[in-house]
Enzyme design. Structure first.
Site, PDB file in Angstrom:
ATOM      1  N   CYS A   2      -2.701 -12.715  -6.034  1.00 42.26           N
ATOM      2  CA  CYS A   2      -2.702 -12.739  -7.350  1.00 42.26           C
ATOM      3  C   CYS A   2      -4.251 -12.644  -7.907  1.00 42.26           C
ATOM      4  O   CYS A   2      -5.170 -12.902  -7.293  1.00 42.26           O
ATOM      5  CB  CYS A   2      -2.380 -14.009  -7.930  1.00 42.26           C
ATOM      6  SG  CYS A   2      -0.529 -14.491  -7.063  1.00 42.26           S
ATOM      7  N   GLU A 485      -1.330  -1.688  20.550  1.00 31.97           N
ATOM      8  CA  GLU A 485      -1.823  -1.733  19.336  1.00 31.97           C
ATOM      9  C   GLU A 485      -3.442  -1.093  19.069  1.00 31.97           C
ATOM     10  O   GLU A 485      -3.695  -0.450  18.104  1.00 31.97           O
ATOM     11  CB  GLU A 485      -1.647  -3.404  18.671  1.00 31.97           C
ATOM     12  CG  GLU A 485      -2.232  -3.657  17.307  1.00 31.97           C
ATOM     13  CD  GLU A 485      -1.832  -2.727  16.244  1.00 31.97           C
ATOM     14  OE1 GLU A 485      -0.925  -2.012  16.387  1.00 31.97           O
ATOM     15  OE2 GLU A 485      -2.336  -2.450  14.906  1.00 31.97           O
TER      16      GLU A 485
HETATM   17  C1  AGP Z   1      -0.115   0.731  11.577  1.00 30.34           C
HETATM   18  O1  AGP Z   1      -1.438   0.956  11.354  1.00 30.34           O
HETATM   19  C2  AGP Z   1       0.421   1.913  10.791  1.00 30.34           C
HETATM   20  N1  AGP Z   1      -0.130   1.938   9.486  1.00 30.34           N
HETATM   21  C3  AGP Z   1       2.000   2.143  10.944  1.00 30.34           C
HETATM   22  O2  AGP Z   1       2.171   2.077  12.188  1.00 30.34           O
HETATM   23  C4  AGP Z   1       2.855   0.956  10.462  1.00 30.34           C
HETATM   24  O3  AGP Z   1       2.722  -0.204  11.163  1.00 30.34           O
HETATM   25  C5  AGP Z   1       4.197   1.324  10.383  1.00 30.34           C
HETATM   26  O4  AGP Z   1       4.503   2.510   9.686  1.00 30.34           O
HETATM   27  C6  AGP Z   1       5.383   0.383   9.953  1.00 30.34           C
HETATM   28  O5  AGP Z   1       5.006  -0.077   8.777  1.00 30.34           O
HETATM   29  P1  AGP Z   1       5.736  -1.165   7.767  1.00 30.34           P
HETATM   30  O6  AGP Z   1       5.186  -2.402   8.953  1.00 30.34           O
HETATM   31  O7  AGP Z   1       5.588  -1.148   6.580  1.00 30.34           O
HETATM   32  O8  AGP Z   1       7.242  -1.175   8.222  1.00 30.34           O
END
Ligand code: AGP
Length: 612
Positions: A2, A485
């Site tokens: 916030c 990751e």
């Molecule tokens: C990760 O760095 C990416 N931005 C992408 O893989 C992301 O995690 C994926 O699109 C899932 O998004 P969400 O967690 O908003 O569902």
């Protein structure tokens, strides 16, 4: 997170409403779902609140104007209670005489609320915040500072607070515990704000309150009392940042800022949910009792991207801690695979945005088969969080960088809490083991903070490898998803090809790739598979690869295995993903910066993939 802005100045000098609205506008980067403002005028409180963007609040004020020499305002990133006008701050007591704005999480708000049972009819919102203003009113006998002090002595949790009262239109009381709060020092006027950008238009002279500080502010005077009750003359610092840099808190990119926010966001996600000393876990939003958990036959985790990788780690947690068979599936595959589901299957949807189309579709498929559903989500009121039976929110605040960092570790944190909660309810882990893991989790924020103090070391390594065309990331067990990751981080922000692989798979094909042109990032923190990781590293090294290894800080052997050792603080192997991912985030970040890529908005990518 916030945003808070407050102003008190001379009558008929500035209109406090305009100052506060402009300040809130500068805090929009923090993300919010509703906003509000309160002023004192003719010894009455006037409040305007709205859902959605600040322009909705500005419109509301234009229709029903207010002006004053004193105001407090707020942009809300919901953590307790959905985004709504009723839940928007500011919040008042029943008699509309005291009003507050708050950033943070009140851990014991349910206990405090139960102590105010004679006032329950007066509660108008679902927020944890509202309990504070009712308590202040209870203690108020004409001295607002004293009433706030008495109230905060009862409160557990994190807070940045702004408080004003209709009886004293010249005073703002503010306080800080964990959630940052700044006092802006002016001439015949003073300010409060959550962050520097809100005040730079008006002053560059700022006081950074410390944990436990309570301050009484008028246009001419600032009195700060520390947690021991002593008056303190906190240093006034002059901020020379340009406004754009200020939105990133001085970091060059939002991604770097969010990497460095992780100690606090992990702590905020843990706060109020785990009690290591007592070995207690309390996830208020999950209404699954012992019998419900025992009746879960299997778990399906569905997600995309980094959220999928977080879910992959949770497989090890649900199976080893709670002894529940767990499958993890990419949502876009799950929805077309005709998975075998039953009413006894718990489907967990993980999504930072709560709007990912494939994850939402997969969730709806699971619901159509009668499954219990649970979301791990960072956005209160998002589609996925609204469509599940239960939701565990990660309290990370908005994640601006497209590459997920603090949301990923926030998701992991929520999953650890959930897996240990299930293990506790099933008694599949001893009380001692549960306390051990809770203590390990509680120590993670400090350990990540310690590691981040040497973040620049990663840039030295990044500079050696930023011209490479291919990377391999290797991990085993709970760190195999972390290898995935780490590879994703690198490829999505530097556009360098990178693959994450189960180290044990190398002999089944990928080892043919290896030569001196391919750096290998190996996650070899202390674990039962450490020796296996060392063998894989030696096999790769024998074929000319250069190894970058992530190792536990007490490991000296690894120095003989690799030229580039990145030490992370020692943790239990099951908890190690929370810390082994951080050097991989930084390595990807620095390589991307060195290549001149658009770190926060990489090409072809969106922060939320709301289409298939
Ligand atoms: C990760 O760095 C990416 N931005 C992408 O893989 C992301 O995690 C994926 O699109 C899932 O998004 P969400 O967690 O908003 O569902």
């Amino acid at each position: 997170m916030c945003g808070i802005v407050g102003y008190v100045g001379k009558k008929n000098a500035k209109n406090a409403v305009e100052v506060v609205l402009k300040g809130l506008k500068k805090l929009e980067y923090r993300g919010y779902d509703s906003a509000g403002i309160a002023v004192v005028c003719n010894n009455l409180l006037h409040i305007r609140r709205s859902v959605g963007k600040l322009c909705n609040l500005t419109d509301k004020i234009a229709q029903d104007p207010i002006s004053s020499n004193i105001a407090i305002g707020h942009t809300r990133w919901a953590t307790h209670g959905k985004p709504s006008e009723n839940n928007a701050h500011p919040h008042t007591d029943a008699s509309n005489s005291i009003v507050i704005v708050h950033n943070g999480i009140i851990e014991n708000y349910a206990d405090l609320k139960s102590q105010l049972k004679e006032n329950l009819k007066d509660f108008k919102s679902q927020t944890d915040t509202e309990v504070i203003v009712h308590l202040i009113k209870k203690y108020y006998k004409g001295d607002l500072l004293d009433a706030v002090k008495k109230t905060l002595s009862k409160v557990k949790g994190s807070y940045a607070l702004g408080v004003i009262c209709k009886d004293d239109p010249y005073t703002i009381i503010c306080a800080r515990q964990e959630a940052p709060l700044i006092i802006g020092v002016g001439v015949k006027e003073n300010f409060i704000a959550s962050d520097i950008p809100a005040l730079l238009t008006y002053t560059r002279d700022m006081i950074f309150l410390e944990n436990g500080d309570i301050a009484k502010i008028t246009k001419d005077k600032i009195v700060i009392i520390d947690k021991e009750g002593n008056e303190q003359n906190r240093e006034i610092k002059t901020i020379n940042w340009d406004p754009v840099l200020a939105e990133k808190a001085g970091y060059k990119h939002f991604m770097l800022k969010e990497i460095f926010e992780q100690p606090r966001t992990i702590e905020e996600t843990l706060r109020g949910r785990i009690y290591p000393n007592e070995g207690k876990i309390h996830v208020e939003e999950v209404k699954l009792n012992k019998e419900d958990v025992r009746n879960i036959s299997n778990i399906y985790v569905i997600a995309c991207g980094s959220s999928y990788h977080a879910g992959f780690v949770s497989k090890f947690l649900f199976e080893n801690f709670a002894k529940i068979p767990t499958e993890v599936d990419i949502a876009s595959e799950f929805r077309y695979r005709n998975p075998i589901l039953s009413e006894k299957t718990l489907v967990i949807a993980i999504s930072q945005s709560g709007e990912t189309a494939d994850t939402l579709a997969a969730l709806r498929l699971a619901k159509s088969k009668g499954c219990q559903t649970l979301a791990i989500c960072n956005v209160v009121g998002s589609s996925i969080s609204r469509e599940t039976n239960h939701v565990v929110y990660t309290h990370c605040g908005i994640e601006v960088g497209v590459a997920s960092t603090k949301a990923f570790t926030g998701q992991l944190t929520a999953l650890y809490i959930l897996a240990l909660d299930f293990a506790s309810k099933k008694e599949s882990l001893s009380k001692e083991d549960i306390k051990k893991y809770l203590q390990e989790l509680w120590e993670i924020p400090v350990k990540i903070g310690d590691f981040l103090e040497n973040a620049q070391e990663l840039n030295k390594i990044a500079k050696l490898f930023d011209q490479k065309k291919d990377f391999l990331y290797l991990g085993r067990h709970v760190n195999y998803p972390v290898a995935l990751e780490g590879a994703l981080k690198l490829k999505e922000i530097s556009y360098i090809h990178a693959e994450g692989y189960a180290a044990g798979e190398m002999k089944h094909g990928p080892i043919a790739l290896i030569d001196e042109s391919i750096p290998i990032v190996s996650i070899a923190t202390n674990s039962k598979v450490y020796e296996k990781m060392i063998s894989n590293m030696e096999e790769a090294k024998a074929r000319g690869a250069t190894i970058i290894v992530i190792a536990s800080s007490n490991n000296r052997e690894v120095l003989t295995k690799s030229e580039h050792v990145i030490y992370v603080p020692e943790t239990d192997e099951f908890v190690s993903p929370l810390i082994s991912v951080v050097p991989l985030q930084l390595l990807a970040y620095y390589i991307s910066v060195n290549l001149g890529c658009d770190v926060d908005q990489p090409r072809n990518l969106a922060k939320s993939v709301t289409v298939e």
